[in-house]
Design a protein around this motif. Sequence first.
Motif, short mmCIF file in Angstrom:
data_model
loop_
_atom_site.label_atom_id
_atom_site.label_comp_id
_atom_site.label_asym_id
_atom_site.label_seq_id
_atom_site.Cartn_x
_atom_site.Cartn_y
_atom_site.Cartn_z
N ARG A 61 -4.82 -3.58 3.91
CA ARG A 61 -4.14 -2.09 3.71
C ARG A 61 -4.26 -1.91 1.90
O ARG A 61 -3.92 -1.15 1.89
CB ARG A 61 -2.90 -2.07 4.44
N GLY A 62 -4.05 -2.90 1.44
CA GLY A 62 -3.92 -3.18 -0.27
C GLY A 62 -4.54 -2.64 -1.25
O GLY A 62 -6.07 -3.18 -0.34
N TRP A 93 0.86 -1.17 0.03
CA TRP A 93 0.63 0.30 -0.22
C TRP A 93 0.72 1.15 0.23
O TRP A 93 2.24 1.26 -0.30
CB TRP A 93 -0.83 0.25 1.23
N THR A 134 2.34 0.67 -5.14
CA THR A 134 1.90 -0.31 -4.65
C THR A 134 1.93 -1.19 -5.75
O THR A 134 2.45 -1.42 -6.88
CB THR A 134 1.04 0.06 -4.41
#
Length: 255
Positions: free
Chosen positions: A95-96, A61, A69
């Motif tokens: 989070r990604g 992220w 990313t």
Amino acid sequence: MGRALWIGLALLGSATCLAVLVLRPAWLIRWVLQPLLPEVLFCARGRRRRVAITIDDGPSWAVTPGQPTSLELLDLLRRLRVPATFFVIGEHLDRGAPQFVARALADGHALGNHLQRDQISACLDRRAFLQQLDSTEERLCHAAAPRPLPLRWLRPGGGWVHLPMLRWVQARGYRTVLGSVFPWDTFHPPLAFQRWFVGANVHPGAILVLHDRPDTIVATLATLEAVVPDLQRRGYAVVALDDLLADGPDPLADG
């Protein structure tokens, strides 16, 4: 004088061994570790110049605006026209980019289980280890839905294993994968070192290990952009992990 000479020779020998282990470890992995631990896949057998790329710790992220990313990593792999196996950490799915799993699968990449948290898996007891394994599997399958996601590969955090862990992994239907070419990218060496290291250690059946996390993603992108053409010029084909094993007998099957 004689004692000092022997001490000097011993120190020189120790330094030489350490340098070989750090700079040229592939021979040790191929000819010592793989035969000693056939339950673990370090590399494939065979003489064809084929390698597999594996990428740990994603999805990454952006910590700062504009930082690349995992999605830029997928863009690069598409442009290079090479497959990879992503060993995903369960809690990083929060989070990604939410579309990472679907895009990776649509582009023909494979996914592996890297457990739920970024920690040394060998320190976990059986219950905690299996909880992390099962949780990550469930989350990956949910992210891939409605596409079915058969998961075969597992890489323990930190790269350390012990025999009970290997039995836990096999009981869940996974195969433990480490690798044979790890350019120390988590220690943030210069790009020139990573490029040299891969070129010096690559071999038929090699499994390359890189990392997809905020502190390594820029270097991983640069390394792949340099290394993949280097390997192709030397006659290597980058193939999926499953295809790499199809080149020769699986060491576990031999046992």
